[in-house]
Design a protein around this motif. Structure first.
Motif, PDB file in Angstrom:
ATOM      1  N   THR A   1       0.835  -1.147   0.240  1.00 27.31           N
ATOM      2  CA  THR A   1      -0.055   0.073   0.052  1.00 27.31           C
ATOM      3  C   THR A   1       0.914   1.286   0.159  1.00 27.31           C
ATOM      4  OG1 THR A   1      -1.771  -1.280   1.255  1.00 27.31           O
ATOM      5  CG2 THR A   1      -1.898   1.262   1.347  1.00 27.31           C
ATOM      6  N   GLU A   2       1.885   1.256   1.011  1.00 28.81           N
ATOM      7  CA  GLU A   2       2.673   2.381   1.071  1.00 28.81           C
ATOM      8  C   GLU A   2       3.454   2.806  -0.343  1.00 28.81           C
ATOM      9  OE1 GLU A   2       5.565   1.765   4.155  1.00 28.81           O
ATOM     10  OE2 GLU A   2       3.985   1.990   5.573  1.00 28.81           O
ATOM     11  N   ARG A   3       3.639   1.804  -1.176  1.00 35.00           N
ATOM     12  CA  ARG A   3       4.515   1.696  -2.464  1.00 35.00           C
ATOM     13  C   ARG A   3       3.608   2.259  -3.625  1.00 35.00           C
ATOM     14  NH1 ARG A   3       9.668   1.232  -4.028  1.00 35.00           N
ATOM     15  NH2 ARG A   3      10.017   0.654  -6.278  1.00 35.00           N
TER      16      ARG A   3
ATOM     17  N   PRO B   1      -4.961  -1.515   4.763  1.00 33.44           N
ATOM     18  CA  PRO B   1      -4.060  -1.836   3.739  1.00 33.44           C
ATOM     19  C   PRO B   1      -4.417  -3.007   2.907  1.00 33.44           C
ATOM     20  CG  PRO B   1      -2.781  -1.491   5.694  1.00 33.44           C
ATOM     21  CD  PRO B   1      -4.122  -1.474   6.154  1.00 33.44           C
ATOM     22  N   LEU B   2      -5.220  -4.124   3.568  1.00 29.63           N
ATOM     23  CA  LEU B   2      -5.457  -5.259   2.652  1.00 29.63           C
ATOM     24  C   LEU B   2      -6.717  -4.708   1.654  1.00 29.63           C
ATOM     25  CD1 LEU B   2      -6.309  -8.801   4.104  1.00 29.63           C
ATOM     26  CD2 LEU B   2      -7.907  -7.694   2.292  1.00 29.63           C
ATOM     27  N   SER B   3      -7.428  -3.883   2.020  1.00 30.55           N
ATOM     28  CA  SER B   3      -8.462  -3.362   1.014  1.00 30.55           C
ATOM     29  C   SER B   3      -7.849  -2.454  -0.159  1.00 30.55           C
ATOM     30  CB  SER B   3      -9.695  -2.545   1.628  1.00 30.55           C
ATOM     31  OG  SER B   3     -10.260  -3.435   2.644  1.00 30.55           O
ATOM     32  N   ILE B   4      -6.989  -1.828   0.069  1.00 31.83           N
ATOM     33  CA  ILE B   4      -6.023  -0.892  -0.920  1.00 31.83           C
ATOM     34  C   ILE B   4      -5.530  -1.926  -1.581  1.00 31.83           C
ATOM     35  CG2 ILE B   4      -4.598   0.726  -1.052  1.00 31.83           C
ATOM     36  CD1 ILE B   4      -5.084   1.910   1.473  1.00 31.83           C
ATOM     37  N   SER B   5      -4.801  -2.909  -1.166  1.00 25.25           N
ATOM     38  CA  SER B   5      -4.063  -4.052  -2.009  1.00 25.25           C
ATOM     39  C   SER B   5      -5.182  -4.750  -2.988  1.00 25.25           C
ATOM     40  CB  SER B   5      -3.635  -5.069  -1.096  1.00 25.25           C
ATOM     41  OG  SER B   5      -2.667  -4.624  -0.314  1.00 25.25           O
TER      42      SER B   5
END
Length: 697
Positions: free
Chosen positions: A622-624, A638-642
């Motif tokens: 997510t950060e990248r 983060p999981l949802s964004i991935s």
């Protein structure tokens, strides 16, 4: 040499490439290979790379250690401290040893460090560095730690020799040496168990083999066993100084002066045995040993009369009814018997030394704590001419590779299970059919070899024909013309010449020779004979005690090693010889590539890459790439964004799996994201540049 660059244009079969260093070159389009995305720059692990077109020093759980053929300052106390304090995590034998130690202490497992590699690849030195690091973790360099480190001096002095291919090659089954100690310890290598207390301190160790004037010694070039390889001197090595260090090591591990003298006497006896010659005494080519200095010296050193030694190596007693008759040997039979005696004495001496060292290290049943085993194993061989020795070595490596693959696959399964990933979608290619080719009864190569070794009037040609008759249906067996046959190993096909297979498989150590040793005055020869039959000295009298074939002995050694490896957790070090001339700064690409193939590195990569080699935590992913989302989503975890990113870039469901804390991607899937990220960042930089320029004006 690899070079990174960008394709400027392509015309036909040629391309113009702008290199990252600024040069523009014209190259053949067929030579261009895709580069790994920026996120993988500097990655030291081959299995994490999308494309295998770049060098690396690690492949999953395997460290790739290249022999520099010179002293390099990366093994001193400052490096020990750096890895102990986790100041660096670069690939290094210290890192492997540190991981093994921590796993042993935290998870209560017994572990092993397996060092493989061909002769000259640096296995012995790598094993020494691993021991050095473990000694520092387990208490320092005094007491038992010092004794353990000194064992290498003794084992190397008696278990290694200068050959045409290596300055320090194992004496057992060295294909470079005409005197091959095949029947004594075909499984070339050694295993050192280092025992630790519950607090992580070294409590002892155990070694296993996988296997002066009074001595009347002369110059080295006067002994037949030493001059055969034409390798008597090692440049830059002071033999006198090394001998002094050997005696100091004997003292440290508490082998007394009297026992040291007995050891040197046995060594001298082996040298003199090699100088014994024979004379033909009749028209049937029967011989007897010459009663010269060599015979007298050898007899004196082992503690028997010269005529007793002469009879033992020149005759064979056969039972006729209730009587036994002495039958004279032919020249070749006598030479084989003499050499068998020399090999037996040397191998028995090595085993005795190991036993004395183990007693000194006090590593017995009372040690019930944790342990780390350091295993030094010879690698796969494919030479211009492959004989019985290569056959045995490659059979061992086939089974070790199976263990290696299964262990790696098990590690993969454990991580998938931990992350809730369906690992049944990962295919594991089992090579059991190849192992069955060797081991299956009654129609495996080993069984057929033993059967033919015991058959009357058998020859190398009858062996080859029998193998082809029974094994042609096995897809890993390749019949060939004449006395040759091929095996399709994990590292490639090897053609074996059966010339000498039967003679090498039959153990030529006669019962007369063992009886001679049991009746000698010397303590060590008597012990060697006792060990041979594993009976009290008084009962070593049978002329018909059956001897195991070399192949069966070897298989037994191998299965014992496999049992130990499979009962512990494994860490692997692959030692690579960069060039055949043992020169620093020289790199032969074909030689290195062949070693990587032979030691199963490509199998490691294949297994790892058959699954999901690219793995990132949801947070890191997510950060990248999170700023690449074109539309905002409700949930910002983060999981949802991935998941949203994968859908936006049309990554197919079969190309990834979502774990509890990590994202698992198949090979090549990260490239599109990296390309888009670079494109967006370049656009941002351009906008910033124009904005700053506008403000400045």
């Amino acid at each position: 040499m690899w070079g990174s660059g960008t394709i400027q244009s392509t015309s036909g079969e040629e391309s113009i490439v702008s290199l990252s260093i600024g040069n523009v070159i014209k190259v053949s389009t067929s030579q261009l290979l895709p580069a790994n995305p920026g996120i993988l720059e500097g990655v030291n692990d081959l299995i994490q790379l999308s494309y295998l077109n770049e060098p690396s020093s690690k492949a999953g759980p395997v460290l790739i250690a290249v022999n520099p053929f010179k002293d390099v300052q990366i093994y001193g106390k400052d490096f020990v401290t750096s890895y102990r304090e986790k100041a660096t995590d670069s690939p290094h034998v210290f890192a492997i040893a540190d991981n093994a130690y921590n796993e042993m202490m935290n998870e209560f497992h017994n572990l092993n460090l397996s060092c493989s590699g061909e002769t000259g690849a640096g296995k012995t030195e790598t094993a020494k560095f691993a021991m050095q690091y473990l000694a520092s973790l387990g208490g320092g360099y005094g007491g038992k730690e010092c004794k353990i480190l000194q064992t290498h001096c003794i084992l190397e002095a008696f278990g290694n020799a200068k050959t045409s291919r290596n300055d320090s090659s194992s004496r057992f089954v060295s294909s470079s040496s005409p005197l091959s100690f095949a029947h004594c310890s075909l499984l070339k290598g050694k295993l050192i168990d280092i025992h630790f207390t519950a607090l992580g301190k070294i409590s002892g160790a155990n070694i296993q083999t996988c296997k002066h004037e009074r001595l009347n010694l002369k110059m080295a070039n006067e002994y037949n066993y030493l001059v055969q390889s034409d390798c008597l001197v090692i440049n830059g090595v002071d033999d006198g100084q090394k001998f002094q260090k050997l005696k100091e090591a004997f003292d440290i591990v508490q082998i007394c002066k009297e026992e040291q003298e007995q050891v040197f006497a046995m060594l001298a006896a082996v040298l003199w045995l090699g100088n014994i010659s024979f004379q033909v005494i009749d028209k049937e080519n029967h011989v007897e040993a010459l009663a010269d200095e060599a015979l007298t010296s050898a007899a004196t050193l082992i503690g028997c009369a010269p005529h007793e030694l002469m009879q033992a190596i020149s005759t064979h007693r056969i039972q006729v009814g209730k009587d036994s008759i002495a039958k004279k040997l032919t020249l070749q039979q006598a030479i084989d018997t003499r050499d068998a005696l020399a090999k037996f004495i040397y191998a028995s001496l090595f085993d005795w030394l190991v036993e004395q060292i183990n007693n000194s290290l006090e590593a017995g049943k009372k040690h019930i704590g944790r342990s780390i085993s350091i295993v030094d194993i010879y690698g796969f061989e494919s030479l211009k001419k492959n004989s019985f020795e290569q056959f045995c070595i490659n059979y061992a490596n086939e089974r070790l590779q199976q263990h290696f693959n299964r262990h790696l696959f098990k590690l993969e399964q454990e991580e998938y299970d931990l992350e809730g990933i369906d690992w049944t979608k990962v295919v594991f290619e089992d090579k059991q059919e190849c192992l069955d080719l060797f081991e299956k009864k009654p129609l495996g190569i080993l069984s057929l070899l033993d059967e033919e070794s015991n058959a009357p009037n058998s020859t190398d040609f009858t062996l080859a024909n029998k193998l082809k008759q029974h094994l042609n249906s096995n897809s890993y067996f390749k019949g060939d013309r004449g006395r040759a046959f091929g095996v399709l190993h994990f590292a490639g096909e090897v053609l074996y010449d059966t010339n000498g297979f039967l003679d090498k498989n039959r153990d030529p150590l006669s019962s007369e020779v063992v009886q001679l040793l049991s009746s000698c005055d010397g303590q060590l020869p008597q012990l060697f004979a006792k060990k041979m039959f594993n009976q009290p000295l008084q009962s070593v009298t049978s002329l018909d005690t059956p001897m195991q074939s070399v192949a069966l002995q070897f298989k037994g050694q191998l299965f014992k090693l496999m049992h130990q490896l499979e009962s512990t957790r494994s860490h692997f070090i692959c030692c690579i010889k960069p060039n055949s001339k043992q020169l620093p700064g020289t790199y032969e690409e074909d030689l290195v590539l062949q070693q990587l193939r032979c030691f199963g590195i490509f199998e490691v990569i294949r297994i790892s890459r058959s699954g999901y080699p690219t793995r990132m935590t949801h947070q890191a992913f997510t950060e990248r790439y999170g700023f690449l989302l074109s539309e905002p989503i409700v949930s910002q975890d983060p999981l949802s964004i991935s998941v949203a990113l994968l859908k936006q870039f049309n990554v197919l469901p079969q190309m990834y799996q979502i774990g509890y804390s990590k994202l698992f991607l198949r090979t090549g899937q990260i490239s599109a994201l990296e390309d888009r990220r670079k494109q967006v960042l370049r656009g941002v930089i351009e906008v910033q540049k124009y904005f700053r320029g506008h403000r400045a004006r």
